[in-house]
Design an enzyme around this catalytic site. Structure first.
Site, PDB file in Angstrom:
ATOM      1  N   TYR A  79       0.817  -1.214   0.000  1.00 61.43           N
ATOM      2  CA  TYR A  79       0.000   0.000   0.000  1.00 61.43           C
ATOM      3  C   TYR A  79       0.851   1.265   0.000  1.00 61.43           C
ATOM      4  O   TYR A  79       0.366   2.343   0.298  1.00 61.43           O
ATOM      5  CB  TYR A  79      -0.934   0.006   1.222  1.00 61.43           C
ATOM      6  CG  TYR A  79      -2.069  -0.986   1.109  1.00 61.43           C
ATOM      7  CD1 TYR A  79      -1.813  -2.322   0.809  1.00 61.43           C
ATOM      8  CD2 TYR A  79      -3.382  -0.601   1.289  1.00 61.43           C
ATOM      9  CE1 TYR A  79      -2.841  -3.240   0.705  1.00 61.43           C
ATOM     10  CE2 TYR A  79      -4.423  -1.510   1.193  1.00 61.43           C
ATOM     11  CZ  TYR A  79      -4.136  -2.824   0.907  1.00 61.43           C
ATOM     12  OH  TYR A  79      -5.157  -3.734   0.811  1.00 61.43           O
ATOM     13  N   LYS A 136       4.388 -14.505   4.185  1.00 59.34           N
ATOM     14  CA  LYS A 136       4.502 -15.394   3.022  1.00 59.34           C
ATOM     15  C   LYS A 136       5.994 -15.523   2.684  1.00 59.34           C
ATOM     16  O   LYS A 136       6.424 -15.345   1.537  1.00 59.34           O
ATOM     17  CB  LYS A 136       3.694 -14.791   1.850  1.00 59.34           C
ATOM     18  CG  LYS A 136       3.603 -15.662   0.619  1.00 59.34           C
ATOM     19  CD  LYS A 136       2.641 -16.817   0.765  1.00 59.34           C
ATOM     20  CE  LYS A 136       2.690 -17.718  -0.444  1.00 59.34           C
ATOM     21  NZ  LYS A 136       1.884 -18.942  -0.298  1.00 59.34           N
ATOM     22  N   ASP A 162      -1.707 -18.253   3.471  1.00 61.47           N
ATOM     23  CA  ASP A 162      -2.751 -19.121   2.899  1.00 61.47           C
ATOM     24  C   ASP A 162      -3.217 -20.152   3.928  1.00 61.47           C
ATOM     25  O   ASP A 162      -4.414 -20.419   4.066  1.00 61.47           O
ATOM     26  CB  ASP A 162      -2.283 -19.786   1.594  1.00 61.47           C
ATOM     27  CG  ASP A 162      -0.807 -20.132   1.589  1.00 61.47           C
ATOM     28  OD1 ASP A 162      -0.044 -19.527   2.360  1.00 61.47           O
ATOM     29  OD2 ASP A 162      -0.406 -21.018   0.824  1.00 61.47           O
ATOM     30  N   ASP A 219      -5.466  -6.546   5.593  1.00 59.82           N
ATOM     31  CA  ASP A 219      -6.696  -6.034   4.998  1.00 59.82           C
ATOM     32  C   ASP A 219      -7.640  -7.202   4.696  1.00 59.82           C
ATOM     33  O   ASP A 219      -8.827  -7.193   5.044  1.00 59.82           O
ATOM     34  CB  ASP A 219      -6.323  -5.293   3.702  1.00 59.82           C
ATOM     35  CG  ASP A 219      -7.456  -4.419   3.192  1.00 59.82           C
ATOM     36  OD1 ASP A 219      -8.519  -4.397   3.824  1.00 59.82           O
ATOM     37  OD2 ASP A 219      -7.268  -3.774   2.148  1.00 59.82           O
TER      38      ASP A 219
END
Ligand code: NAD
Length: 337
Positions: free
Chosen positions: A123, A175, A209, A233
């Protein structure tokens, strides 16, 4: 002591849920002097500016704001005022608690606080197209920025939040198996800091995930969660869904010098002006604000009244399966106070 708070009613359902929230907070006996200001579409109407100077000046003085949702035009017009406010006041930690209020739903016993890094990651706003041959938009690139400074302060905030709120475990979501640099740095900072809190806060990490799946299989096993901007988010909306939707999800944007509290949901244009919006998320955001300024007893009184009204089920708004209007729900909460 009177607390000064900048109040931004906002757009769409904003003014009606803000009025309801102010009534609830005042009925609980909080001594607050509200400085009403505009932003978003209301700012454009009043000042021809979605982020008016008067509003920024007010927040600089009070260092505390309660904000209704603001409309952001899609694809054109001004940029998100919400994002701009976070940047202007360097509100680096976005705190989003979710709790089961009505037992017997699809998920039970949920009590999770998600802390999302609010200023970096994907972002950062660094994006561009890349020309190849005749096509000026043949490829697109978005740059994710993760800094050691930014990671340290939000992860420190999460550990300290766990300690001061008597919580036992912090889960860091990343991740790093694929994004070895950006997510890797965030994870490395977390693992190092975990040693300082050993014995006080248990630490674990999850790949995003797997976390998304675990949240719908065993949500009751999570306590405090910290993650980067985009993952936060997405996961915070998933978590709101676990406890009955956006009408019950509050959030706080916290920085060193200011804090802005709001509902997670938007302006709900489909129901604006109908008097049926659920003010609970904004009222819960006001409770977070009272906690933040050292008025936890009042916050607990409001939460107890609000949750009892929702559990009772006779006077709840349409989004929760009832037929009550915003005013009826608000009156019912105030009666329980
Ligand atoms: P939304 O959250 O406004 O609405 C999604 C759905 O949830 C709608 O069906 C709406 O009726 C319902 N809903 C939301 N809040 C509710 C409440 N309190 N009571 C009952 N039902 C409720 O999301 P959207 O439609 O994607 O966005 C509308 C506008 O809000 C856009 O301009 C968007 O940019 C803005 N927005 C602002 C914020 C913010 O200010 N923090 C956050 C999200 C979206």
């Amino acid at each position: 002591m009177t607390i000064r708070v900048t109040l931004i009613p906002g757009d769409g359902i904003g003014p009606s849920i803000t009025d309801a929230t102010v009534r609830i907070v005042e009925a609980a006996g909080a001594s607050i002097s509200w400085d009403r200001q505009t932003a978003g579409q209301a700012g454009v109407t009043q000042w021809n500016d979605p982020m008016p100077d008067a509003t920024l000046e007010s927040i600089r003085t009070t260092r505390l704001a309660l904000k209704g949702p603001l409309e952001t035009p899609v694809g054109e017009g001004y940029r998100s005022v919400n994002v701009a406010l976070r940047k202007t006041f360097d509100l680096y930690a976005n705190v989003r608690p979710v709790r089961t209020v009505r037992p017997g739903g699809r998920f039970d016993g949920i009590d999770i606080v998600l802390i999302r890094e609010n200023t970096e990651g994907l972002y950062s706003g660094i994006e561009h197209y890349i020309r190849i041959g005749n096509d000026p938009e043949a490829a697109a690139e978005s740059v994710a920025i993760v800094t050691r400074y930014g990671s340290e302060r939000v992860i420190r905030y999460a550990f300290e939040y766990a300690v001061t709120h008597d919580r036992r475990k912090l889960t860091l979501v990343h991740k790093a198996n694929i994004l070895k640099f950006t997510s890797g740095l965030f994870l490395e900072v977390g693992r190092k800091m975990a040693k300082e809190y050993a014995g006080r806060v248990a630490f674990e990490d999850r790949i995003v995930d797997a976390m998304a799946m675990q949240l719908v299989i065993r949500p009751e096993t999570f306590d405090v969660v910290v993650t980067t901007n985009l993952f936060g988010d997405i996961l915070s909306d998933e978590m709101a869904g676990l406890v009955g939707g956006l009408g019950l999800a509050p959030g706080g944007n916290i920085g060193e010098h200011a804090a802005i509290f709001e509902a997670v949901h938007g302006t709900a244009p489909d129901i604006a002006g109908k008097g049926i919006a659920n003010p609970a998320a904004l009222a819960l955001a006001a409770c977070m604000m009272l906690d933040h300024v050292g008025e936890p007893e009042r916050a607990t009184r409001i939460r107890t009244a609000l949750e009892a009204t929702i559990r009772d089920g006779r006077t709840i708004t349409r989004d929760l399966g009832g037929t009550a209007t915003t005013d009826h729900f608000t009156d019912a909460v105030i009666a329980r106070l």
